[in-house]
Design an enzyme around this catalytic site. Sequence first.
Site, PDB file in Angstrom:
ATOM      1  N   THR A  96       0.828  -1.194   0.000  1.00 29.99           N
ATOM      2  CA  THR A  96       0.000   0.000   0.000  1.00 29.99           C
ATOM      3  C   THR A  96       0.871   1.256   0.000  1.00 29.99           C
ATOM      4  O   THR A  96       2.019   1.211   0.468  1.00 29.99           O
ATOM      5  CB  THR A  96      -0.897  -0.004   1.256  1.00 29.99           C
ATOM      6  OG1 THR A  96      -1.474   1.274   1.429  1.00 29.99           O
ATOM      7  CG2 THR A  96      -0.110  -0.341   2.520  1.00 29.99           C
ATOM      8  N   ASP A  97       0.294   2.365  -0.468  1.00 31.64           N
ATOM      9  CA  ASP A  97       1.029   3.637  -0.366  1.00 31.64           C
ATOM     10  C   ASP A  97       1.056   4.146   1.078  1.00 31.64           C
ATOM     11  O   ASP A  97       1.793   5.070   1.395  1.00 31.64           O
ATOM     12  CB  ASP A  97       0.418   4.690  -1.307  1.00 31.64           C
ATOM     13  CG  ASP A  97      -1.038   5.019  -1.013  1.00 31.64           C
ATOM     14  OD1 ASP A  97      -1.644   4.382  -0.124  1.00 31.64           O
ATOM     15  OD2 ASP A  97      -1.589   5.916  -1.682  1.00 31.64           O
ATOM     16  N   GLU A  98       0.258   3.511   1.948  1.00 31.73           N
ATOM     17  CA  GLU A  98       0.228   3.972   3.348  1.00 31.73           C
ATOM     18  C   GLU A  98       1.555   3.725   4.060  1.00 31.73           C
ATOM     19  O   GLU A  98       1.785   4.275   5.131  1.00 31.73           O
ATOM     20  CB  GLU A  98      -0.919   3.296   4.104  1.00 31.73           C
ATOM     21  CG  GLU A  98      -2.264   3.699   3.543  1.00 31.73           C
ATOM     22  CD  GLU A  98      -3.440   3.198   4.359  1.00 31.73           C
ATOM     23  OE1 GLU A  98      -3.371   3.230   5.592  1.00 31.73           O
ATOM     24  OE2 GLU A  98      -4.427   2.786   3.740  1.00 31.73           O
ATOM     25  N   TYR A 132      -1.665  -1.110  10.805  1.00 32.68           N
ATOM     26  CA  TYR A 132      -1.819  -1.760   9.486  1.00 32.68           C
ATOM     27  C   TYR A 132      -0.653  -1.381   8.572  1.00 32.68           C
ATOM     28  O   TYR A 132       0.022  -2.248   8.007  1.00 32.68           O
ATOM     29  CB  TYR A 132      -3.152  -1.339   8.835  1.00 32.68           C
ATOM     30  CG  TYR A 132      -3.197  -1.580   7.336  1.00 32.68           C
ATOM     31  CD1 TYR A 132      -3.236  -2.883   6.829  1.00 32.68           C
ATOM     32  CD2 TYR A 132      -3.183  -0.527   6.417  1.00 32.68           C
ATOM     33  CE1 TYR A 132      -3.263  -3.124   5.454  1.00 32.68           C
ATOM     34  CE2 TYR A 132      -3.214  -0.751   5.051  1.00 32.68           C
ATOM     35  CZ  TYR A 132      -3.248  -2.048   4.570  1.00 32.68           C
ATOM     36  OH  TYR A 132      -3.266  -2.287   3.209  1.00 32.68           O
ATOM     37  N   LYS A 154       2.337  -3.722   6.919  1.00 32.37           N
ATOM     38  CA  LYS A 154       2.597  -3.832   5.476  1.00 32.37           C
ATOM     39  C   LYS A 154       4.035  -3.386   5.166  1.00 32.37           C
ATOM     40  O   LYS A 154       4.729  -3.998   4.351  1.00 32.37           O
ATOM     41  CB  LYS A 154       1.608  -2.974   4.671  1.00 32.37           C
ATOM     42  CG  LYS A 154       0.166  -3.442   4.719  1.00 32.37           C
ATOM     43  CD  LYS A 154      -0.059  -4.824   4.154  1.00 32.37           C
ATOM     44  CE  LYS A 154       0.107  -4.911   2.653  1.00 32.37           C
ATOM     45  NZ  LYS A 154      -0.244  -6.265   2.144  1.00 32.37           N
TER      46      LYS A 154
HETATM   47  P1  NAD Z   1      -9.393  -7.807   1.564  1.00 27.03           P
HETATM   48  O1  NAD Z   1      -9.397  -7.545   3.023  1.00 27.03           O
HETATM   49  O2  NAD Z   1     -10.615  -7.520   0.770  1.00 27.03           O
HETATM   50  O3  NAD Z   1      -9.006  -9.336   1.289  1.00 27.03           O
HETATM   51  C1  NAD Z   1      -7.992  -9.984   1.989  1.00 27.03           C
HETATM   52  C2  NAD Z   1      -8.116 -11.473   1.715  1.00 27.03           C
HETATM   53  O4  NAD Z   1      -7.035 -12.144   2.389  1.00 27.03           O
HETATM   54  C3  NAD Z   1      -9.424 -12.086   2.246  1.00 27.03           C
HETATM   55  O5  NAD Z   1      -9.994 -12.900   1.248  1.00 27.03           O
HETATM   56  C4  NAD Z   1      -8.976 -12.909   3.452  1.00 27.03           C
HETATM   57  O6  NAD Z   1      -9.781 -14.049   3.678  1.00 27.03           O
HETATM   58  C5  NAD Z   1      -7.556 -13.293   3.053  1.00 27.03           C
HETATM   59  N1  NAD Z   1      -6.704 -13.581   4.216  1.00 27.03           N
HETATM   60  C6  NAD Z   1      -6.548 -12.812   5.323  1.00 27.03           C
HETATM   61  N2  NAD Z   1      -5.699 -13.421   6.179  1.00 27.03           N
HETATM   62  C7  NAD Z   1      -5.285 -14.561   5.581  1.00 27.03           C
HETATM   63  C8  NAD Z   1      -4.391 -15.602   5.955  1.00 27.03           C
HETATM   64  N3  NAD Z   1      -3.750 -15.583   7.124  1.00 27.03           N
HETATM   65  N4  NAD Z   1      -4.200 -16.608   5.091  1.00 27.03           N
HETATM   66  C9  NAD Z   1      -4.842 -16.659   3.890  1.00 27.03           C
HETATM   67  N5  NAD Z   1      -5.714 -15.718   3.494  1.00 27.03           N
HETATM   68  C10 NAD Z   1      -5.927 -14.681   4.329  1.00 27.03           C
HETATM   69  O7  NAD Z   1      -8.137  -7.002   0.988  1.00 27.03           O
HETATM   70  P2  NAD Z   1      -7.989  -6.226  -0.390  1.00 27.03           P
HETATM   71  O8  NAD Z   1      -8.584  -4.896  -0.242  1.00 27.03           O
HETATM   72  O9  NAD Z   1      -8.405  -7.094  -1.507  1.00 27.03           O
HETATM   73  O10 NAD Z   1      -6.410  -6.038  -0.431  1.00 27.03           O
HETATM   74  C11 NAD Z   1      -5.572  -7.025  -1.019  1.00 27.03           C
HETATM   75  C12 NAD Z   1      -4.126  -6.617  -0.803  1.00 27.03           C
HETATM   76  O11 NAD Z   1      -3.893  -5.335  -1.376  1.00 27.03           O
HETATM   77  C13 NAD Z   1      -3.728  -6.506   0.663  1.00 27.03           C
HETATM   78  O12 NAD Z   1      -2.414  -6.966   0.790  1.00 27.03           O
HETATM   79  C14 NAD Z   1      -3.803  -5.011   0.953  1.00 27.03           C
HETATM   80  O13 NAD Z   1      -2.909  -4.648   1.967  1.00 27.03           O
HETATM   81  C15 NAD Z   1      -3.388  -4.442  -0.407  1.00 27.03           C
HETATM   82  N6  NAD Z   1      -3.929  -3.122  -0.713  1.00 27.03           N
HETATM   83  C16 NAD Z   1      -5.284  -2.903  -0.709  1.00 27.03           C
HETATM   84  C17 NAD Z   1      -5.768  -1.632  -1.059  1.00 27.03           C
HETATM   85  C18 NAD Z   1      -7.244  -1.346  -1.111  1.00 27.03           C
HETATM   86  O14 NAD Z   1      -7.615  -0.179  -1.302  1.00 27.03           O
HETATM   87  N7  NAD Z   1      -8.124  -2.329  -0.981  1.00 27.03           N
HETATM   88  C19 NAD Z   1      -4.866  -0.617  -1.377  1.00 27.03           C
HETATM   89  C20 NAD Z   1      -3.506  -0.886  -1.366  1.00 27.03           C
HETATM   90  C21 NAD Z   1      -3.050  -2.148  -1.045  1.00 27.03           C
END
Ligand code: NAD
Length: 344
Positions: A130-132, A155, A159
């Site tokens: 993430t950019d965070e 969080y 990350k």
């Molecule tokens: P999300 O919370 O919607 O999905 C996370 C998934 O990971 C879920 O399906 C969950 O069941 C699974 N999970 C969690 N813990 C687990 C474990 N121990 N073992 C196996 N599976 C596990 O997240 P998202 O929004 O789809 O984000 C996906 C990735 O992108 C993350 O790494 C997040 O940090 C990163 N990200 C998200 C955003 C955003 O805006 N959504 C922005 C930047 C980065």
Amino acid sequence: MKILVTGSAGFIGSHFVCYALENGHNIINIDKLTYAGNLENLENYKNHPNHSFYQEDICNRSAVENIVFKHAPEVIIHMAAESHVDRSIDCADEFIRTNINGTHALLDASLKYYKQLDNKHNFRFIHLSTDEVFGALGPTGQFDETMPYKPNSPYAASKASSDLLVRSYNKTYNFPAIIVNSSNNYGSKQHPEKLIPLTILNALELKNLPIYGDGKQIRDWLFVEDHVNALFAIISHGKIGESYCIGSDNEISNLDLVRRICEILDKLRPANKPYSELITFVKDRPGHDFRYATNASKLKEHTGWFPRVTFDEGLQKTVEWYLSNEKLRANSNARNRIGLIHEN
Ligand code: NAD
């Protein structure tokens, strides 16, 4: 291509998997199915012949290792994470476990697999971050790959730690990893605890639309399908050992974003008063970052990627999707867990 995805039942993961299967790729799918994972996100693809799903925890190193060796993927794309900032403020335990220890376990399993590959050039490990991790910006400037890490929430710190682990495996073992630091994503299938779905779903039930502080915090929104395209561009053209920032220059304050959603709903599902009258300001979140904005120039230069969906189009599509998904609307539990919201 044979691609192993972690976190594939979540928001971004499910979009990635659906796109990959539609485009002829083979998907091996690992997800623990936490509260954030939902197999309904993959509904039409559950029985797809190119799709293998494992309900597994990435912290379970030997199980993950078995899956990796069994399927011999060309790409591992790591998206599994605890992703909700508010929850990390409540309690960071799961964030440390999954985001740091889980990434470590996955890296070790992947490294062991990589070391015995004959054709090492074909393998890539892509880590979603993430950019965070860069902290918060003032009124001007953008995050880019040269910025120091200054995470402000548990969080973001978890990350950032996972990014550093991934980086260290590349530097120490020549492990072919690439890190992706994305701005806030939006689109269909996002968990209802996040700002955009929560606003739409609360508005439809004529509930308050809570906004932290004065709502002036600014986020840079990326349509999830543009993110998925960027990930495929990185798989094909990204340079090993690099990190890439992804954003699409859609900066908007939380308050203006909620007002835009209200305007769309006023047109699509008019109520007897404007939805914006439901906006309620609530006590600000501790350590709330003021502004994120992400410069994707390096990604564009290295891969030719560019965002295709304007914010107006993407937001309209997103609202329409939530309007047409009655099932999701019925599930108000999750979004009421904390009673508040966060934009990521
Ligand atoms: P999300 O919370 O919607 O999905 C996370 C998934 O990971 C879920 O399906 C969950 O069941 C699974 N999970 C969690 N813990 C687990 C474990 N121990 N073992 C196996 N599976 C596990 O997240 P998202 O929004 O789809 O984000 C996906 C990735 O992108 C993350 O790494 C997040 O940090 C990163 N990200 C998200 C955003 C955003 O805006 N959504 C922005 C930047 C980065």
